[in-house]
Motif scaffolding. Structure first.
Motif, PDB file in Angstrom:
ATOM      1  N   MET A   1      40.904  46.688  45.186  1.00  0.00           N
ATOM      2  CA  MET A   1      39.838  45.945  44.513  1.00  0.00           C
ATOM      3  C   MET A   1      39.844  46.208  43.014  1.00  0.00           C
ATOM      4  O   MET A   1      39.205  45.491  42.247  1.00  0.00           O
ATOM      5  CB  MET A   1      38.479  46.359  45.089  1.00  0.00           C
ATOM      6  N   ALA A   2      40.554  47.226  42.571  1.00  0.00           N
ATOM      7  CA  ALA A   2      40.556  47.581  41.157  1.00  0.00           C
ATOM      8  C   ALA A   2      41.375  46.572  40.354  1.00  0.00           C
ATOM      9  O   ALA A   2      42.419  46.094  40.822  1.00  0.00           O
ATOM     10  CB  ALA A   2      41.132  48.982  40.969  1.00  0.00           C
ATOM     11  N   PRO A   3      40.938  46.245  39.134  1.00  0.00           N
ATOM     12  CA  PRO A   3      41.711  45.330  38.272  1.00  0.00           C
ATOM     13  C   PRO A   3      42.871  46.061  37.612  1.00  0.00           C
ATOM     14  O   PRO A   3      42.814  46.434  36.433  1.00  0.00           O
ATOM     15  CB  PRO A   3      40.663  44.870  37.244  1.00  0.00           C
ATOM     16  N   VAL A   4      43.931  46.275  38.349  1.00  0.00           N
ATOM     17  CA  VAL A   4      45.014  47.123  37.875  1.00  0.00           C
ATOM     18  C   VAL A   4      46.077  46.361  37.095  1.00  0.00           C
ATOM     19  O   VAL A   4      47.074  46.955  36.681  1.00  0.00           O
ATOM     20  CB  VAL A   4      45.677  47.843  39.074  1.00  0.00           C
TER      21      VAL A   4
ATOM     22  N   THR B   1      54.031  53.893  35.384  1.00  0.00           N
ATOM     23  CA  THR B   1      54.513  53.592  36.732  1.00  0.00           C
ATOM     24  C   THR B   1      55.940  53.055  36.692  1.00  0.00           C
ATOM     25  O   THR B   1      56.790  53.449  37.501  1.00  0.00           O
ATOM     26  CB  THR B   1      53.590  52.565  37.401  1.00  0.00           C
ATOM     27  N   ALA B   2      56.198  52.147  35.729  1.00  0.00           N
ATOM     28  CA  ALA B   2      57.551  51.596  35.614  1.00  0.00           C
ATOM     29  C   ALA B   2      58.554  52.682  35.243  1.00  0.00           C
ATOM     30  O   ALA B   2      59.679  52.716  35.768  1.00  0.00           O
ATOM     31  CB  ALA B   2      57.573  50.479  34.571  1.00  0.00           C
ATOM     32  N   THR B   3      58.140  53.590  34.336  1.00  0.00           N
ATOM     33  CA  THR B   3      59.030  54.685  33.951  1.00  0.00           C
ATOM     34  C   THR B   3      59.310  55.604  35.133  1.00  0.00           C
ATOM     35  O   THR B   3      60.449  56.032  35.356  1.00  0.00           O
ATOM     36  CB  THR B   3      58.410  55.489  32.796  1.00  0.00           C
TER      37      THR B   3
ATOM     38  N   VAL C   1      50.507  57.662  40.266  1.00  0.00           N
ATOM     39  CA  VAL C   1      51.357  58.011  39.133  1.00  0.00           C
ATOM     40  C   VAL C   1      50.547  57.806  37.868  1.00  0.00           C
ATOM     41  O   VAL C   1      50.203  56.673  37.523  1.00  0.00           O
ATOM     42  CB  VAL C   1      52.626  57.138  39.082  1.00  0.00           C
ATOM     43  N   VAL C   2      50.163  58.869  37.198  1.00  0.00           N
ATOM     44  CA  VAL C   2      49.390  58.767  35.960  1.00  0.00           C
ATOM     45  C   VAL C   2      49.983  59.715  34.931  1.00  0.00           C
ATOM     46  O   VAL C   2      50.565  60.737  35.265  1.00  0.00           O
ATOM     47  CB  VAL C   2      47.899  59.109  36.165  1.00  0.00           C
ATOM     48  N   GLU C   3      49.841  59.317  33.689  1.00  0.00           N
ATOM     49  CA  GLU C   3      50.260  60.162  32.577  1.00  0.00           C
ATOM     50  C   GLU C   3      49.007  60.793  31.989  1.00  0.00           C
ATOM     51  O   GLU C   3      48.172  60.104  31.395  1.00  0.00           O
ATOM     52  CB  GLU C   3      50.995  59.324  31.530  1.00  0.00           C
TER      53      GLU C   3
ATOM     54  N   ILE D   1      39.315  46.142  25.569  1.00  0.00           N
ATOM     55  CA  ILE D   1      40.444  46.793  24.901  1.00  0.00           C
ATOM     56  C   ILE D   1      40.753  48.138  25.555  1.00  0.00           C
ATOM     57  O   ILE D   1      41.912  48.478  25.814  1.00  0.00           O
ATOM     58  CB  ILE D   1      40.137  46.973  23.402  1.00  0.00           C
ATOM     59  N   THR D   2      39.707  48.930  25.825  1.00  0.00           N
ATOM     60  CA  THR D   2      39.918  50.248  26.441  1.00  0.00           C
ATOM     61  C   THR D   2      40.628  50.126  27.784  1.00  0.00           C
ATOM     62  O   THR D   2      41.631  50.807  28.043  1.00  0.00           O
ATOM     63  CB  THR D   2      38.574  50.967  26.629  1.00  0.00           C
ATOM     64  N   VAL D   3      40.109  49.255  28.648  1.00  0.00           N
ATOM     65  CA  VAL D   3      40.688  49.112  29.990  1.00  0.00           C
ATOM     66  C   VAL D   3      42.070  48.476  29.919  1.00  0.00           C
ATOM     67  O   VAL D   3      43.008  48.895  30.624  1.00  0.00           O
ATOM     68  CB  VAL D   3      39.746  48.286  30.889  1.00  0.00           C
ATOM     69  N   HIS D   4      42.213  47.483  29.041  1.00  0.00           N
ATOM     70  CA  HIS D   4      43.491  46.775  28.978  1.00  0.00           C
ATOM     71  C   HIS D   4      44.606  47.699  28.497  1.00  0.00           C
ATOM     72  O   HIS D   4      45.716  47.708  29.062  1.00  0.00           O
ATOM     73  CB  HIS D   4      43.364  45.570  28.038  1.00  0.00           C
ATOM     74  N   LEU D   5      44.329  48.471  27.467  1.00  0.00           N
ATOM     75  CA  LEU D   5      45.339  49.410  26.986  1.00  0.00           C
ATOM     76  C   LEU D   5      45.671  50.459  28.052  1.00  0.00           C
ATOM     77  O   LEU D   5      46.834  50.856  28.204  1.00  0.00           O
ATOM     78  CB  LEU D   5      44.847  50.094  25.710  1.00  0.00           C
ATOM     79  N   ALA D   6      44.649  50.915  28.780  1.00  0.00           N
ATOM     80  CA  ALA D   6      44.891  51.891  29.846  1.00  0.00           C
ATOM     81  C   ALA D   6      45.755  51.300  30.957  1.00  0.00           C
ATOM     82  O   ALA D   6      46.630  51.975  31.511  1.00  0.00           O
ATOM     83  CB  ALA D   6      43.571  52.394  30.407  1.00  0.00           C
ATOM     84  N   ILE D   7      45.504  50.013  31.262  1.00  0.00           N
ATOM     85  CA  ILE D   7      46.314  49.349  32.297  1.00  0.00           C
ATOM     86  C   ILE D   7      47.765  49.230  31.836  1.00  0.00           C
ATOM     87  O   ILE D   7      48.709  49.503  32.594  1.00  0.00           O
ATOM     88  CB  ILE D   7      45.727  47.965  32.627  1.00  0.00           C
TER      89      ILE D   7
END
Length: 645
Positions: free
Chosen positions: A117-120, A293-295, A185-187, A280-286
């Motif tokens: 449900m999260a906007p990932v 995740t790709a890395t 997977v989070v940095e 902006i905060t959420v979009h940059l975090a995504i």
């Protein structure tokens, strides 16, 4: 739907219900003056969140979902009546806002990807912002906000759309991310950044509300950029929610000087700015999370590819079959060590060669081969057998099917297989001759014994039965020789110190000491070897047995066994000599082949042709050598070597 408070859903529902109560009270505690919106209005936002806890917006809703919608309406109506709102307006606004929250959930469910449900994704984040605008506009259009009539389109409607958007989007995107984001997977952000962000955000909010006459509203974007660049999606959502709540509380402060004058008043601009900061905060975090995740996936695939390359390289170099990869020009691009070993010469990498001439390839029967018939590297397939020196190779080639137009050539050594087939063919001959012949004799003698017993001549029957027993013994000997050869030629080799004198005494003792045809033995053997005792006994028993058997009729066998130090260091040479019929000229080596029997001896001496083949196999396994020769004084000498350590 039974929900326990201790579960994740239960905890989320308890939080959302508490927020719904708080925001409903804050939004309805004061009836706004005509022509201005209230400072807080989050009913459709809390309806969206409340419903999302109990329903995903995609599947068929359970009956309990209707109960939750009714509870939302009851909460709104109860709080509104307590603060003196008009019942009719209250009912209409409650229906419009709860329906708007439900519509926002259904539309968002069609927009998001996967099961979360999260906007990932960027699309989900931007889509939720756009849907918040659309739903807020629809609520305003039907008169779902205070002071807005059905179909009213003016600046008040615009203000309500912006206010509805900020609450629907900010509450929706942050709490959805907090509730449903899976941080596999989070940095992680540096600790100093996490500690410094909250004071930075608080200062920026204070600067924004310090003086409306100063152009400081852009300060709200500064913590948004920093938080989105450093935090994981869930942490960014928490941070954005805190900044938005600080901004909302600041509007309730008596020091709030932002008014509703003009077409775009300062209060409405702050709403838009809070929305933009959260986006902006959420979009940059995504974006940061997707990069992480790709890395991680790239590193995983790189590691898997590296492991696969190591595995394939190990298989490539350790496989017993030769493998060669040819380019479209028939030049060798790659080969393994087995190919070099099987071909007997270095493989010419990077150069096209005439394989037939370079490696001396011939047909299995030794006839010439046309290089064009091989078709290696020409895009076609090939399957056949070729001879390289004393090796027979099964060769297969096929195109890889890649863009490079490469061809794989596989070489398999089938020399031993063909030799084994020859052994089996020889064994079939043995069975056909040495087993079938005594079987026919056995059957014939038994028939004759039966006939004589029927005729009343038991004495003659005994003679026939004796001859039948001889045929039976010949059959048994054939079978036992084959079983002994099969079991012991490849059995486990257990090396120990073996005193040759002891082994020879055991073998000689089996022939007895009687006069007449009892063999005479001359022994001069006192060395010790490092060998398998059982196989050494079998080796000497076979050689002594042949020396005794191949003796002229009427003569007493005489066997001489002696041991000497061999010319090769750490080896002992043992010689078994007899005075028998000797070896047919030219067959000194052939006698060690499986199933070989001299034509001159087939009628006079029984055997399977496996005894000497087993002797050679035993000696070879010990690293020694065996040979045979005729003696000048008659008879033959068999000589073999065994290691002393």
């Amino acid at each position: 739907m039974g929900i326990t408070v201790g579960t994740a859903i239960g905890r989320r529902l308890a939080l959302v219900v508490a927020l719904s109560c708080a925001f409903t009270v804050l939004g309805l505690q004061v009836v706004p003056p005509a022509g201005t919106p209230t400072e807080m209005w989050a009913t459709h936002a809390t309806a969206f969140l409340w419903t999302s806890v109990v329903w995903d917006g995609r599947s068929r809703p359970e009956p309990a979902v209707a109960g939750h919608l009714a509870a939302q309406l009851a909460l709104f109506a109860g709080v509104g009546l307590a603060f003196g709102w008009d019942p009719v307006d209250l009912a209409w606004m409650g229906l419009a806002n709860v329906a708007g929250g439900l519509l926002l959930l259904v539309l968002y469910a069609r927009l998001r990807t996967g099961t979360t449900m999260a906007p990932v994704t960027q699309t989900a984040n931007l889509g939720l912002l756009g849907l918040s605008v659309v739903v807020s506009f629809l609520i305003a259009l039907v008169g779902g906000f205070p002071g807005v009539e059905l179909g009213q389109l003016d600046r008040l409607t615009l203000w309500w759309v912006l206010r509805g958007t900020v609450y629907a989007y900010v509450a929706g995107v942050t709490l959805m991310m907090i509730f449903h984001f899976d941080e596999e997977v989070v940095e992680r952000a540096p600790r100093w950044a996490v500690v410094a962000l909250l004071p930075l955000g608080a200062v920026c909010v204070w600067l924004t509300y310090l003086d409306p006459s100063l152009p400081l509203t852009w300060f709200l974007l500064l913590p948004a950029l920093v938080g989105g660049s450093l935090l994981a999606p869930r942490g960014a959502a928490v941070y954005a929610l805190v900044i938005a709540m600080l901004s909302a509380l600041a509007t309730l402060s008596p020091t709030n000087q932002f008014d509703y004058d003009g077409f775009f008043p300062a209060s409405v601009i702050i709403d838009a700015l809070v929305t933009a900061a959260t986006f902006i905060t959420v979009h940059l975090a995504i974006l940061r999370h997707q990069r992480t995740t790709a890395t991680a996936e790239l590193e995983r695939q790189r590691g898997a590819a590296s492991e696969q390359a190591v595995l394939l390289g190990t298989v490539f170099e350790t496989m017993s079959d030769g493998l060669v990869v040819l380019g479209p020009d028939r030049a060798v691009a790659l080969h393994n060590g087995a190919a070099r070993q099987l071909m007997g010469r270095p493989i010419p990498v990077g150069r096209a060669r005439n394989w037939v001439d370079y490696f001396g390839l011939t047909a299995p029967d030794g006839s010439p081969v046309d290089p064009e018939d091989l078709a290696w590297g020409s895009g076609g397939t090939y399957r056949g057998e070729l001879r390289v020196g004393d090796r027979l190779l099964d060769v297969t080639s096929w195109p890889l099917g890649d863009r490079g137009g490469r061809t794989v050539v596989l070489f398999s050594d089938v020399t031993s297989n063909r030799e084994r087939l020859s052994e089996l063919a020889g064994f079939a001959g043995v069975v056909a001759h040495d087993l079938r012949s005594p079987l026919a004799s056995l059957h014939g003698w038994l028939e004759m014994a039966e006939d004589t017993l029927t005729a009343g001549k038991p004495d003659r029957a005994g003679e026939f039965i004796t001859r039948a027993q001889v045929s039976s013994n010949r059959m048994r000997q054939v079978i036992e020789d084959w079983l002994t050869y099969t079991v012991q030629r490849d059995g486990v080799l257990t090396r120990t110190e073996v005193k040759l004198a002891t082994v020879v005494d055991e073998v000689v003792a089996s022939y007895g000491r009687a006069a007449g045809r009892a063999p005479g033995f001359e022994l001069d053997i006192d060395h010790t070897v490092e060998a398998d005792r059982v196989l050494t006994t079998q080796l000497l028993a076979n050689l002594v047995g042949n020396a005794v058997k191949y003796c002229p009729e009427g003569e007493r066998p005489h066997v001489r066994i002696r041991s000497v130090a061999d010319d090769e260091p750490d080896f002992v040479r043992v010689e078994v000599s007899d005075r028998g019929i000797g070896l047919p000229p030219g067959e000194e080596e052939k006698v060690f082949e499986e199933f070989h029997r001299a034509d001159a001896h087939r009628g006079s001496y029984s055997g399977t042709g496996l005894g000497l083949a087993l002797c050679r196999r035993i000696v070879d396994r010990h690293g020694g050598s065996i040979s045979a020769r005729n003696n000048d004084e008659g008879g033959a000498t068999f000589s073999f070597t065994l290691p002393t350590r």
